[in-house]
Design an enzyme around this catalytic site. Structure first.
Site, mmCIF file in Angstrom:
data_model
loop_
_atom_site.group_PDB
_atom_site.id
_atom_site.type_symbol
_atom_site.label_atom_id
_atom_site.label_comp_id
_atom_site.label_asym_id
_atom_site.label_seq_id
_atom_site.Cartn_x
_atom_site.Cartn_y
_atom_site.Cartn_z
ATOM 1 C CB ALA A 169 -0.875 0.205 1.015
ATOM 2 C CE1 TYR A 209 7.569 0.163 -6.738
ATOM 3 C CE2 TYR A 209 4.681 -0.289 -6.892
ATOM 4 C CZ TYR A 209 6.211 0.427 -6.932
ATOM 5 O OH TYR A 209 6.849 0.431 -8.395
ATOM 6 C CB SER A 233 17.994 -24.763 -28.222
ATOM 7 O OG SER A 233 18.205 -25.731 -29.504
ATOM 8 C CG LEU A 234 19.833 -25.400 -22.560
ATOM 9 C CD1 LEU A 234 18.520 -25.558 -21.189
ATOM 10 C CD2 LEU A 234 21.512 -25.133 -22.823
ATOM 11 C CE LYS A 287 14.936 -26.957 -20.582
ATOM 12 N NZ LYS A 287 13.151 -26.519 -21.286
ATOM 13 N NE ARG A 305 15.466 -20.604 -28.720
ATOM 14 C CZ ARG A 305 15.585 -21.470 -29.434
ATOM 15 N NH1 ARG A 305 14.758 -21.875 -30.350
ATOM 16 N NH2 ARG A 305 16.124 -21.924 -30.539
ATOM 17 C CE LYS A 308 22.419 -21.692 -18.242
ATOM 18 N NZ LYS A 308 21.586 -20.853 -17.853
ATOM 19 C CB CYS A 350 -24.176 -45.052 -2.792
ATOM 20 S SG CYS A 350 -24.815 -46.728 -2.106
HETATM 21 S S1 IVH Z 1 20.101 -21.875 -20.801
HETATM 22 C C1 IVH Z 1 22.991 -21.609 -24.720
HETATM 23 N N1 IVH Z 1 18.960 -21.716 -18.633
HETATM 24 O O1 IVH Z 1 15.332 -22.958 -22.282
HETATM 25 C C2 IVH Z 1 21.559 -21.669 -22.964
HETATM 26 N N2 IVH Z 1 17.630 -21.444 -20.812
HETATM 27 O O2 IVH Z 1 15.866 -25.306 -25.275
HETATM 28 C C3 IVH Z 1 20.471 -21.697 -23.359
HETATM 29 N N3 IVH Z 1 15.210 -22.018 -20.134
HETATM 30 O O3 IVH Z 1 14.170 -22.090 -24.492
HETATM 31 C C4 IVH Z 1 19.160 -21.793 -22.496
HETATM 32 N N4 IVH Z 1 15.380 -21.917 -18.028
HETATM 33 O O4 IVH Z 1 14.468 -20.469 -22.361
HETATM 34 C C5 IVH Z 1 18.916 -21.888 -20.125
HETATM 35 N N5 IVH Z 1 18.204 -21.897 -16.691
HETATM 36 C C6 IVH Z 1 17.856 -21.114 -17.614
HETATM 37 C C7 IVH Z 1 17.092 -21.518 -17.952
HETATM 38 C C8 IVH Z 1 16.312 -22.178 -20.005
HETATM 39 C C9 IVH Z 1 14.486 -21.883 -18.721
HETATM 40 C C10 IVH Z 1 14.330 -22.019 -21.684
HETATM 41 C C11 IVH Z 1 15.099 -21.724 -22.270
HETATM 42 C C12 IVH Z 1 15.414 -21.846 -23.691
HETATM 43 C C13 IVH Z 1 15.204 -23.802 -23.407
HETATM 44 C C14 IVH Z 1 16.444 -24.195 -23.844
#
Ligand code: IVH
Length: 674
Positions: free
Chosen positions: A35, A37, A83-84, A117, A138, A292, A428
């Site tokens: 409030a 804020y 992407s991962l 993630k 993206r 990572k 029942c």
């Molecule tokens: S790193 C080079 N870290 O997961 C690394 N991604 O395919 C690229 N995501 O669409 C992403 N949490 O948006 C990274 N802690 C996290 C993440 C993350 C979610 C998503 C990201 C991407 C997908 C990876």
């Protein structure tokens, strides 16, 4: 024109608000109530409205809905958004770590930044000289869509970075997501407005981000967690990924608090287990964790293949949602007699287990979701929660399907099923005979406040039913010493003791007996009221709903339950059987109701009484067995007329209802007492 002091005040308010925003969204440690804020915000807004020249782009007032855009412009990312690769097992992680060490030609354990993630939508944020200038989705990883107008409305995205040492240009990468609570509220209001629901928080976040009208986005509970950077020019960066995360946090960007530095495969797997356990407690959906390689020099040596870095991997959690087909919709009877619709499914692996049944909760839910045999459905199993059907995939509905109807008979015992008004549960009515409810109803029957059979607890009932010795309450009275002695942990003496207790319980009272029957809604107090009123069981069993309602505390819902219970032939059989076995009580008392002088008389009161309030009058009439209702009908016995009566008087005269003034009422009440 704004004075110098106005200008200074606006700047001070902006700094203060930015500080509180940072404490709230990044540190998760607010120092002022919401409030306060809001008050500061209002102050700034008023100042800026009076002097528009004081408005700057990073002012928090500039978050809410600018004008809608006509389409999304394309934005090229400074560095592609990768992407991962996904990993699903321990072996996958061991292989990942081995490949990393081979490429780096090291035997030493690798340090990894381990992070949740998040399940949302990836975002790329450009900050130039500290100011948020562009936000893009993206897209295909190289070119995304410009969603700056929307991202500016998200409170946890800073419009300006904090601190002096910010780079000239930087791309910050992160995830825009919706908390589960925010998602629940959003869908709840969509449901109330009759709008389409979002399937999950991820779709809701992605959909909200891609709105042309930023006012809509502003109304959605979106948030950001930053997890990395792209281009950085004109500024120094830490040498480790974990250092970058700390740096981002210092600049005012929210970073997932669960991010941690771990060592080697064992560190990764321990982190995975920890997060998997924590998954349900987190306020947002997480679909796995990411490891990572922490040292940026090592990351650079590892490089990238195709569209994913060699230095990172996503270790996925078991999916909480899957598609499968409904084979049938059936009704399960719980131990208290409540029927629950259940979808029988083609078995599917979801949430870490194989699921072949999913609850539809109750009739209302079943009708709302309209699940039919043959349908493809989304099944969800989160944590230890029982699996549920989230929604039907209507595009995949076969040409011929039939809506599911509520059953009229119990699928287990064939007794009638009732739906209690105002409740969405089906029930029942065969509590005493229904195998699904057998143990529960026997336990209740024998319990202390019911027939009070000493020594007959849940465990023994379990044994007796499982051994096939007892099916209905009457069977208890047919048990023999020989039968009992064959049970485990039952000696000669305890068998004799139990038989004694059973024999003793035969001599009871009507209210205990009624309570023991376990009529839905009928507790101890009501049983007492019913017993006092009717005295004879046959009188009660033959009573109409209206007659039942004459008993104190018995309303229409309970009256309906009671008549439904006695109407069920199976229940009548059980009662006859119990009486035949010798269960008895005293029926010689004079029924309370019959002995009351005003029994059967219906009073209506109109106008103001001089010597008592209406409530007092009502209480006194009721104490003598009369009933007070609100409107005059042909059934009304007396209209009591006080000062300035309403239209009821005319109606009573028209219907020929006897009229009493206050004196006549008082004398009726007192003479009846003598
Ligand atoms: S790193 C080079 N870290 O997961 C690394 N991604 O395919 C690229 N995501 O669409 C992403 N949490 O948006 C990274 N802690 C996290 C993440 C993350 C979610 C998503 C990201 C991407 C997908 C990876």
């Amino acid at each position: 024109m704004a004075s110098g002091s106005d200008k200074a005040k606006a700047a001070r308010l902006r700094t203060e608000l930015a500080e509180h925003n940072y404490r709230y969204h990044v540190l998760d440690d607010p120092t002022i109530p919401d409030a306060v804020y809001d008050q500061l915000y209002q102050e700034l807004l008023e100042l800026e409205t009076r002097h528009p020249e004081l408005v700057v782009p990073e002012s928090p007032t500039q978050r809410v809905g600018a004008v809608p855009v006509s389409g999304f412009a394309e934005v090229r990312h400074g560095i592609p958004m990768l992407s991962l690769d996904n990993a699903f097992s321990t072996v996958d992680i061991e292989n990942f770590d081995r490949r990393v060490r081979e490429r780096l030609e090291t035997d030493g354990a690798i340090e990894y930044s381990a992070e949740p993630k998040l399940d949302g939508a990836a975002i790329n944020l450009w900050f130039e000289n500290g100011e948020l200038t562009r936000a893009a989705t993206r897209g295909d990883g190289t070119v995304g869509e410009d969603v700056t107008h929307n991202v500016r409305t998200i409170r946890s995205v800073p419009l300006r970075l904090r601190g002096k040492l910010v780079p000239e240009r930087i791309e910050v990468r992160g995830e825009i997501f919706m908390t589960r609570e925010g998602f629940r509220r959003l869908n709840e209001s969509a449901r109330q407005a009759g709008e389409k629901l979002f399937a999950n928080p991820r779709n809701a976040a992605a959909g909200s981000l891609r709105q042309l009208d930023p006012r809509l986005t502003a109304s959605r509970p979106l948030a950001l967690f930053a997890y990395g950077v792209g281009t950085v020019t004109g500024g120094a960066m830490p040498e480790r990924h974990s250092g970058i995360l700390s740096q981002l946090r210092e600049w005012g960007l929210p970073v997932a608090p669960e991010a941690e530095l771990v060592t080697g495969v064992s560190g990764c797997l321990a982190y995975y287990d920890k997060m998997l356990k924590k998954r349900q407690e987190l306020p947002y959906d997480v679909d796995g964790v990411v490891y990572k390689v922490d040292q940026l020099a090592q990351q650079a040596r590892l490089g990238t293949v195709a569209r994913a870095p060699r230095w990172a991997v996503a270790h996925k959690f078991p999916a909480e949602e899957q598609l499968t087909t409904v084979e049938a919709v059936e009704f399960q009877v719980g131990r208290t007699g409540v029927l629950t619709p259940v979808a029988r499914l083609v078995p599917v692996f979801v949430g870490g287990v194989t699921v072949s049944n999913a609850t539809l909760h109750n009739l209302d839910e079943m009708h709302r979701k309209d699940v039919r045999a043959g349908d493809t459905v989304i099944v969800r199993r989160a944590g230890d929660v029982i699996p549920e059907v989230v929604a039907v995939v209507l595009d995949r509905r076969p040409r011929v399907t039939h809506p599911v109807a509520a059953p009229r008979k119990c699928p287990v015992c064939g007794s009638a099923v009732v739906r209690v008004e105002g409740e969405s549960a089906l029930r029942c009515t065969g509590g005493l005979v229904c195998p699904a409810q057998r143990k529960e109803s026997l336990r209740h029957f024998a319990s202390r406040r019911a027939l009070n059979i000493d020594g007959l607890g849940s465990q023994l009932i379990e044994q007796l039913v499982d051994a096939g010795l007892v099916q209905t309450p009457g069977d208890l009275f047919r048990l023999t010493a020989t039968q009992l002695e064959e049970l485990e942990r039952m000696g000669e003496r305890s068998a004799a003791k139990l038989l004694g207790a059973i024999e003793k319980s035969k001599s009871t009272t009507l209210d205990r007996f009624l309570y023991a029957l376990g009529i839905p809604e009928v507790g101890e107090a009501t049983s007492k009221g019913l017993a006092r009123h009717f005295v004879k069981l046959d009188a009660l069993m033959g009573a109409t709903e209206a007659e039942l309602e004459e008993v104190e505390d018995v309303g229409p819902v309970m009256a309906a339950q009671i008549t439904a219970f006695f109407r069920e032939p199976h229940n009548g059989e059980v009662i006859r059987d119990l009486r035949r076995q010798g269960v008895h009580w005293d029926e010689s008392a004079k029924p309370v109701a019959e002995s009351l002088p005003l029994k059967g008389k219906i009073f209506v009161i109109t106008g103001t009484l001089a010597d008592m309030t209406r409530d007092e009058a009502k209480a006194r009439i009721e104490a003598l067995g009369g009933k007070v209702t609100g409107s005059v009908t042909a059934k009304t016995s007396y209209l009591v007329v006080g000062d300035s009566p309403g239209s009821k008087l005319a109606k009573a005269e028209k219907l020929g209802v006897e009229i009493l003034d206050e004196r006549a009422l008082t004398s009726m009440l007192t003479s009846q007492l003598r």
